[in-house]
Design an enzyme around this catalytic site. Sequence first.
Site, mmCIF file in Angstrom:
data_model
loop_
_atom_site.group_PDB
_atom_site.id
_atom_site.type_symbol
_atom_site.label_atom_id
_atom_site.label_comp_id
_atom_site.label_asym_id
_atom_site.label_seq_id
_atom_site.Cartn_x
_atom_site.Cartn_y
_atom_site.Cartn_z
ATOM 1 N N ARG A 45 51.548 -23.936 -14.664
ATOM 2 C CA ARG A 45 52.327 -23.184 -13.661
ATOM 3 C C ARG A 45 52.495 -21.720 -14.093
ATOM 4 O O ARG A 45 52.634 -20.832 -13.274
ATOM 5 C CB ARG A 45 53.680 -23.854 -13.399
ATOM 6 C CG ARG A 45 54.517 -23.101 -12.375
ATOM 7 C CD ARG A 45 55.516 -23.973 -11.602
ATOM 8 N NE ARG A 45 56.157 -24.977 -12.393
ATOM 9 C CZ ARG A 45 57.126 -24.747 -13.293
ATOM 10 N NH1 ARG A 45 57.549 -23.512 -13.503
ATOM 11 N NH2 ARG A 45 57.668 -25.742 -13.958
ATOM 12 N N TYR A 97 50.345 -9.578 10.165
ATOM 13 C CA TYR A 97 49.883 -10.966 10.275
ATOM 14 C C TYR A 97 51.078 -11.872 10.624
ATOM 15 O O TYR A 97 52.164 -11.734 10.048
ATOM 16 C CB TYR A 97 49.245 -11.366 8.934
ATOM 17 C CG TYR A 97 48.940 -12.822 8.813
ATOM 18 C CD1 TYR A 97 48.087 -13.461 9.703
ATOM 19 C CD2 TYR A 97 49.502 -13.574 7.788
ATOM 20 C CE1 TYR A 97 47.811 -14.811 9.575
ATOM 21 C CE2 TYR A 97 49.221 -14.925 7.657
ATOM 22 C CZ TYR A 97 48.380 -15.527 8.559
ATOM 23 O OH TYR A 97 48.115 -16.862 8.435
ATOM 24 N N ASP A 169 48.593 -5.012 2.718
ATOM 25 C CA ASP A 169 47.809 -6.237 2.841
ATOM 26 C C ASP A 169 46.379 -5.799 3.169
ATOM 27 O O ASP A 169 46.099 -5.303 4.260
ATOM 28 C CB ASP A 169 48.404 -7.133 3.945
ATOM 29 C CG ASP A 169 47.701 -8.486 4.021
ATOM 30 O OD1 ASP A 169 46.505 -8.549 3.711
ATOM 31 O OD2 ASP A 169 48.362 -9.470 4.416
ATOM 32 N N LYS A 194 39.936 -15.535 2.365
ATOM 33 C CA LYS A 194 39.046 -14.950 3.392
ATOM 34 C C LYS A 194 37.758 -14.422 2.765
ATOM 35 O O LYS A 194 36.984 -15.202 2.253
ATOM 36 C CB LYS A 194 39.802 -13.869 4.161
ATOM 37 C CG LYS A 194 41.227 -14.242 4.535
ATOM 38 C CD LYS A 194 41.302 -15.396 5.502
ATOM 39 C CE LYS A 194 42.759 -15.713 5.839
ATOM 40 N NZ LYS A 194 42.918 -16.941 6.572
HETATM 41 C C1 LIG Z 1 46.049 -10.292 6.938
HETATM 42 C C2 LIG Z 1 46.400 -11.628 6.370
HETATM 43 N N1 LIG Z 1 47.266 -11.686 5.348
HETATM 44 C C3 LIG Z 1 47.631 -12.859 4.794
HETATM 45 C C4 LIG Z 1 47.129 -14.056 5.285
HETATM 46 C C5 LIG Z 1 47.595 -15.346 4.682
HETATM 47 O O1 LIG Z 1 46.621 -15.885 3.850
HETATM 48 P P1 LIG Z 1 46.555 -17.453 3.506
HETATM 49 O O2 LIG Z 1 46.116 -18.153 4.739
HETATM 50 O O3 LIG Z 1 45.578 -17.480 2.382
HETATM 51 O O4 LIG Z 1 47.925 -17.865 3.078
HETATM 52 C C6 LIG Z 1 46.211 -14.035 6.344
HETATM 53 C C7 LIG Z 1 45.674 -15.299 6.889
HETATM 54 O O5 LIG Z 1 45.040 -15.336 7.920
HETATM 55 C C8 LIG Z 1 45.846 -12.789 6.904
HETATM 56 O O6 LIG Z 1 45.008 -12.713 7.948
#
Ligand SMILES: Cc1ncc(COP(=O)(O)O)c(C=O)c1O
Length: 380
Positions: A45, A97, A169, A194
């Site tokens: 962890r 998001y 982000d 992604k």
């Molecule tokens: C811009 C963005 N940030 C964060 C996330 C969250 O990522 P995760 O699905 O790996 O938790 C996503 C998921 O689609 C995203 O598009």
Amino acid sequence: MNAGNNTRVIHHGISFAEDTGTVMPPIFPTSTFAHGNQAGFDYTRSGNPNFRILDAVLASLEGCEHATVFSSGVSAITAVVSQLKQGDLVLCEENLYGCTVRLFEQVFAKFGLRTEWVDFTKPDALAAIRSKKPAMVWLESPTNPLLKVIDLQAVCAVTELLGIPVVVDNTFATALVQRPLELGATLSLTSTTKYINGHSDALGGAVCTNDSEWHQKMVFSQKALGLQPSPFDCWLITRGIKTLPLRLKQQMANAAALADQLATHPKVNWVRYPHRRDHPQHAVALQQMAAGGAIVTVSFNASQEETYALCKCLRWFTMAESLGGIESLICHPATMTHAAVSAEVKAKLGIDDGLVRFSVGCEDLEDLQADLQQALRLLA
Ligand SMILES: Cc1ncc(COP(=O)(O)O)c(C=O)c1O
């Protein structure tokens, strides 16, 4: 020696198995480690060789001092936000998001965290930073699904004077296309689920920074909140990232061509692609993004039913949430990612029934183009 991006992602440097000569790092599926081991591990962890290997590749690609990996992009977001305290204000880009919005409004709000939402493509946003003096600024660029491009350098010039940390982000761009830390951000956050992994078979997140205090905070959150990834997912992502530059090159070339194809169709109101001349923040996109990315968003002059039918009749674009994998995907935000968002908010953000987001994959361009052409006949 300064290596190029292909070299950096392929040669991870450490394997924690140097005496075996292994070319690929092993997986360390252990929850615990014998006390007093040389590498200093104690319990997964709070650290594992597979985390450290991926940390090192991500930091190298981002060109920064520290990276900390998490079990998902949402875990990475949680790790950062958990460092704030009751009463703190986070000034957020209004088109974040959806799960980031949900975390702020439905989870952290209960603990007294305040959020305000502004359009960071407008000059008023800079004035809002000066007048509200938030504890943190939270940005995403390009945004999801509208691909708004925020002038990161302009925002960071203001926050730096006030000592306000900025989180970007960077999931849609990746460090290959955009380097938020070089533009002044404190933290560059990515869902490695992604493009970084690229094969839609693992979840992960990461926070990159040059600030050692923030790095310590991220390591603390990973352990204290139980946000650590699995060694196996880290191993998959370490494998996936090796082909990131190759994949992204093909995906971006396909995306740029599909954006041009879509723009000529009479039933298309507009196409958003950051490096197209008709993008509203084209000049900023050229300045801060090395390329246009591999997401294309389109507004069709069509009803919800017509748009949905078009999405469904594509052969090579699977209708699915998520993005960034080698396979092309199509998303209809009105009925999928933003289905739970109120009509009023959707209208404010510009998410209408004819809006579609393409995550363009590595398939042959001719196949994708032919597929789109047959589907567009539905709107004729
Ligand atoms: C811009 C963005 N940030 C964060 C996330 C969250 O990522 P995760 O699905 O790996 O938790 C996503 C998921 O689609 C995203 O598009």
